[in-house]
Design a protein around this motif. Structure first.
Motif, PDB file in Angstrom:
ATOM      1  N   GLY A 160       0.831  -1.234   0.223  1.00 38.96           N
ATOM      2  CA  GLY A 160       0.086  -0.071   0.077  1.00 38.96           C
ATOM      3  C   GLY A 160       0.613   1.264   0.009  1.00 38.96           C
ATOM      4  N   ALA A 161       2.238   1.153   0.225  1.00 35.40           N
ATOM      5  CA  ALA A 161       2.906   2.173   0.130  1.00 35.40           C
ATOM      6  C   ALA A 161       3.057   2.891  -1.242  1.00 35.40           C
ATOM      7  N   VAL A 162       3.362   4.062  -1.510  1.00 36.87           N
ATOM      8  CA  VAL A 162       3.681   4.811  -2.825  1.00 36.87           C
ATOM      9  C   VAL A 162       4.774   5.389  -2.887  1.00 36.87           C
ATOM     10  N   ALA A 163       5.584   5.449  -3.685  1.00 35.61           N
ATOM     11  CA  ALA A 163       6.686   6.400  -3.774  1.00 35.61           C
ATOM     12  C   ALA A 163       7.056   7.014  -5.085  1.00 35.61           C
ATOM     13  N   PHE A 164       7.150   8.365  -5.228  1.00 36.85           N
ATOM     14  CA  PHE A 164       7.510   8.959  -6.452  1.00 36.85           C
ATOM     15  C   PHE A 164       9.095   9.179  -6.388  1.00 36.85           C
ATOM     16  N   GLU A 165      10.014   8.805  -7.142  1.00 35.07           N
ATOM     17  CA  GLU A 165      11.495   9.093  -6.893  1.00 35.07           C
ATOM     18  C   GLU A 165      11.956  10.018  -8.191  1.00 35.07           C
ATOM     19  N   GLN A 166      12.095  11.107  -7.900  1.00 36.94           N
ATOM     20  CA  GLN A 166      12.686  12.061  -8.944  1.00 36.94           C
ATOM     21  C   GLN A 166      11.807  11.935 -10.226  1.00 36.94           C
ATOM     22  N   VAL A 167      10.470  12.030 -10.334  1.00 36.08           N
ATOM     23  CA  VAL A 167       9.616  11.795 -11.308  1.00 36.08           C
ATOM     24  C   VAL A 167       9.616  12.952 -12.202  1.00 36.08           C
ATOM     25  N   ALA A 177     -14.537  -0.106  -7.452  1.00 33.62           N
ATOM     26  CA  ALA A 177     -12.972  -0.155  -7.418  1.00 33.62           C
ATOM     27  C   ALA A 177     -12.438  -1.182  -5.876  1.00 33.62           C
ATOM     28  N   LEU A 178     -13.577  -1.063  -4.765  1.00 32.53           N
ATOM     29  CA  LEU A 178     -12.907  -1.694  -3.622  1.00 32.53           C
ATOM     30  C   LEU A 178     -12.959  -3.148  -3.979  1.00 32.53           C
ATOM     31  N   VAL A 179     -13.969  -3.762  -4.550  1.00 30.41           N
ATOM     32  CA  VAL A 179     -13.859  -5.081  -4.517  1.00 30.41           C
ATOM     33  C   VAL A 179     -12.753  -5.782  -5.211  1.00 30.41           C
ATOM     34  N   LEU A 180     -11.807  -5.169  -6.082  1.00 26.77           N
ATOM     35  CA  LEU A 180     -10.733  -5.506  -6.641  1.00 26.77           C
ATOM     36  C   LEU A 180      -9.753  -5.698  -5.692  1.00 26.77           C
ATOM     37  N   GLU A 181      -9.871  -5.212  -4.333  1.00 24.68           N
ATOM     38  CA  GLU A 181      -9.173  -5.309  -3.349  1.00 24.68           C
ATOM     39  C   GLU A 181      -7.642  -4.352  -3.809  1.00 24.68           C
ATOM     40  N   PRO A 182      -7.548  -3.402  -4.173  1.00 25.44           N
ATOM     41  CA  PRO A 182      -6.194  -2.854  -4.606  1.00 25.44           C
ATOM     42  C   PRO A 182      -5.419  -2.256  -3.394  1.00 25.44           C
ATOM     43  N   GLN A 183      -3.935  -2.501  -3.659  1.00 25.68           N
ATOM     44  CA  GLN A 183      -3.260  -1.600  -2.557  1.00 25.68           C
ATOM     45  C   GLN A 183      -3.535  -0.346  -2.475  1.00 25.68           C
ATOM     46  N   VAL A 184      -3.926   0.346  -3.711  1.00 28.05           N
ATOM     47  CA  VAL A 184      -3.987   1.708  -3.514  1.00 28.05           C
ATOM     48  C   VAL A 184      -5.436   2.132  -4.421  1.00 28.05           C
ATOM     49  N   LEU A 185      -6.259   3.091  -3.755  1.00 30.95           N
ATOM     50  CA  LEU A 185      -7.467   3.542  -4.433  1.00 30.95           C
ATOM     51  C   LEU A 185      -6.976   4.887  -4.777  1.00 30.95           C
ATOM     52  N   LEU A 186      -7.382   5.224  -6.111  1.00 35.08           N
ATOM     53  CA  LEU A 186      -7.128   6.439  -6.533  1.00 35.08           C
ATOM     54  C   LEU A 186      -8.453   7.217  -6.931  1.00 35.08           C
ATOM     55  N   LEU A 187      -8.693   8.454  -6.436  1.00 36.06           N
ATOM     56  CA  LEU A 187      -9.967   9.156  -6.768  1.00 36.06           C
ATOM     57  C   LEU A 187      -9.620  10.496  -7.376  1.00 36.06           C
ATOM     58  N   ASP A 188     -10.153  10.575  -8.590  1.00 37.18           N
ATOM     59  CA  ASP A 188      -9.955  11.816  -9.484  1.00 37.18           C
ATOM     60  C   ASP A 188     -11.098  12.650  -9.317  1.00 37.18           C
ATOM     61  N   GLU A 189     -11.086  13.629  -8.629  1.00 33.42           N
ATOM     62  CA  GLU A 189     -12.119  14.841  -8.456  1.00 33.42           C
ATOM     63  C   GLU A 189     -13.586  14.118  -8.320  1.00 33.42           C
ATOM     64  N   PRO A 190     -13.624  13.179  -7.274  1.00 33.24           N
ATOM     65  CA  PRO A 190     -14.652  12.175  -7.443  1.00 33.24           C
ATOM     66  C   PRO A 190     -16.313  12.954  -6.858  1.00 33.24           C
ATOM     67  N   LEU A 191     -15.998  13.839  -6.387  1.00 28.74           N
ATOM     68  CA  LEU A 191     -17.356  14.636  -5.973  1.00 28.74           C
ATOM     69  C   LEU A 191     -17.854  15.924  -6.776  1.00 28.74           C
ATOM     70  N   SER A 192     -16.887  16.004  -7.773  1.00 33.87           N
ATOM     71  CA  SER A 192     -17.268  17.422  -8.405  1.00 33.87           C
ATOM     72  C   SER A 192     -18.638  17.419  -9.361  1.00 33.87           C
ATOM     73  N   GLY A 195      -8.931   0.840   6.200  1.00 32.54           N
ATOM     74  CA  GLY A 195      -7.512   1.064   6.240  1.00 32.54           C
ATOM     75  C   GLY A 195      -6.644   1.148   4.923  1.00 32.54           C
ATOM     76  N   PHE A 196      -7.459   1.154   3.683  1.00 34.44           N
ATOM     77  CA  PHE A 196      -6.513   1.218   2.531  1.00 34.44           C
ATOM     78  C   PHE A 196      -5.974   2.310   2.288  1.00 34.44           C
ATOM     79  N   THR A 197      -4.934   2.475   1.370  1.00 35.76           N
ATOM     80  CA  THR A 197      -4.376   3.631   0.928  1.00 35.76           C
ATOM     81  C   THR A 197      -5.007   4.306   0.197  1.00 35.76           C
ATOM     82  N   ALA A 198      -5.129   5.690   0.122  1.00 35.72           N
ATOM     83  CA  ALA A 198      -5.927   6.554  -1.000  1.00 35.72           C
ATOM     84  C   ALA A 198      -5.054   7.835  -1.476  1.00 35.72           C
ATOM     85  N   VAL A 199      -5.261   8.050  -2.591  1.00 35.00           N
ATOM     86  CA  VAL A 199      -4.800   9.191  -3.143  1.00 35.00           C
ATOM     87  C   VAL A 199      -5.853   9.822  -3.937  1.00 35.00           C
ATOM     88  N   TYR A 200      -6.017  11.193  -3.456  1.00 31.51           N
ATOM     89  CA  TYR A 200      -7.407  11.895  -3.678  1.00 31.51           C
ATOM     90  C   TYR A 200      -7.035  13.196  -4.372  1.00 31.51           C
TER      91      TYR A 200
END
Length: 351
Positions: free
Chosen positions: A7-14, A152-167, A189-194
């Motif tokens: 569930g950890a995410v890392a961007f390294e000098q991207v 999205a959740l039923v796939l049991e991903p390491q990370v859930l990504l949400l792109d402007e989900p409420l706009s 307790g999942f990791t999420a990037v919103y």
């Protein structure tokens, strides 16, 4: 893979270039397992490009992206352990709710009873149990968004990504659905990037906010830290309504600074202050507006009644100020002389 890295995410000098234009110059960022991190910023700041690179929908020009300790930089989207909730929901209108939720599972090879059980569990998680037979058109906007989250959740991903989900939701529904998403994330307790451009939304749902400006991280930290300790004029103005005004630091003592602004003397946290000229962030709701005489005078330029509060543009010797008054009964007329004071909590020195 250990539970510490899953569930950890890392961007390294991207870096990400689009032709001659560099959208992301050099991004280094780590997101911890179980953390909900919001990428916040105005249009064109790079937040959506960052999310799309994490999802595998864009490929970095340079640098590495890791998910759960695995280098996924060159992996296609369907080989990354992430799921994405789109702004448009992206539901299939001719399929039932259950079929929409099952689609990703069946595409991945799951069959029969296992799919039915997973779909039922997913719909229960988002409060839509018993609605599997309905079509998306028979649901409200908030319910459709929850179907997208369940899919999205039923796939049991390491990370859930949400792109402007409420706009696409109205203001009241946005408040309710963002609360539901946050409660679900904390419970599971999942990791999420919103990703959002809405400051209030970011403050409400995040463990940490990453504010982006011109493809770079302008400031990151817990919501309260960013709101109360902005590092720049840009952050002060973007995270909530704020005025940035000139001031003078006249004294420093035990972590506090004595500052003079207009005709007022205030005590504020010192941060990295030094004696002499400085800049002070003054939240709009930290300004008290009263009629009469005082050490710091202004004149009402414009006024507006917004039901539960009044808004003023005020002309002062240090420049125009925007103030929000939640206690006044009726707006003061343009041209009215007023005396101003500041509540300490809404003040912060800017480095």
């Amino acid at each position: 893979m250990t539970t510490q890295t899953r569930g950890a995410v890392a961007f390294e000098q991207v870096r990400k270039d689009f032709g001659a234009f560099t959208a992301i110059p050099d991004l280094t960022l780590r997101i911890e397992p179980g953390e909900l991190v919001t990428l916040l910023g105005p249009s064109g700041c790079g937040k959506t490009t960052t999310l799309r690179m994490l999802a595998g929908l864009e490929t970095p020009t340079a640098g590495r992206i890791l998910i759960g300790g695995e280098d996924v930089t060159r992996l296609p989207a369907n080989r990354r352990d992430v799921s994405m909730v789109f702004q448009s929901y992206a539901l299939f209108p001719h399929m039932s709710v259950a079929q929409n939720v099952a689609y990703g599972l069946e595409s991945g090879g799951m069959k029969g009873g296992a799919v039915r059980d997973a779909v039922e569990t997913g719909l229960d998680l988002v409060g839509l149990g018993g609605m599997g037979a309905r079509l998306p058109s028979e649901l409200s906007g908030g319910q459709q968004q929850r179907v997208a989250v369940a899919r999205a959740l039923v796939l049991e991903p390491q990370v859930l990504l949400l792109d402007e989900p409420l706009s696409n939701l109205d203001a009241r529904l946005r408040r309710r659905v963002r609360t539901e998403i946050r409660e679900l994330q904390q419970r599971l307790g999942f990791t999420a990037v919103y990703v959002t451009h809405d400051q209030e939304e970011a403050l409400a749902v995040s463990d940490r906010i990453v504010v982006m400006q011109n493809g770079r991280i302008a400031q990151q930290g817990p919501p309260r830290e960013l709101y109360e300790q902005p590092a720049s004029d840009f952050i002060a103005d973007f995270i909530g309504e704020s005025n940035v005004v000139p001031c003078t630091v006249e004294g420093l003592s035990e972590g506090a600074a004595t500052v003079r602004v207009g005709g007022l003397v205030q005590q504020v946290p010192a941060r990295h202050a030094v004696l002499g000229p400085a800049r002070l962030s003054v939240r709009a709701n930290a300004i008290t507006v009263q009629t009469g005489q005082g050490p710091f005078m202004g004149r009402i330029a414009t006024s507006a009644y917004l039901g539960d509060h009044l808004e003023y543009e005020i002309e002062t010797a240090i420049g125009p100020l925007f103030a929000v008054d939640a206690e006044g009964d009726a707006p003061l007329s343009p041209g009215t002389p007023v005396t101003l004071s500041f509540r300490p909590r809404g003040l912060a020195l800017i480095a």
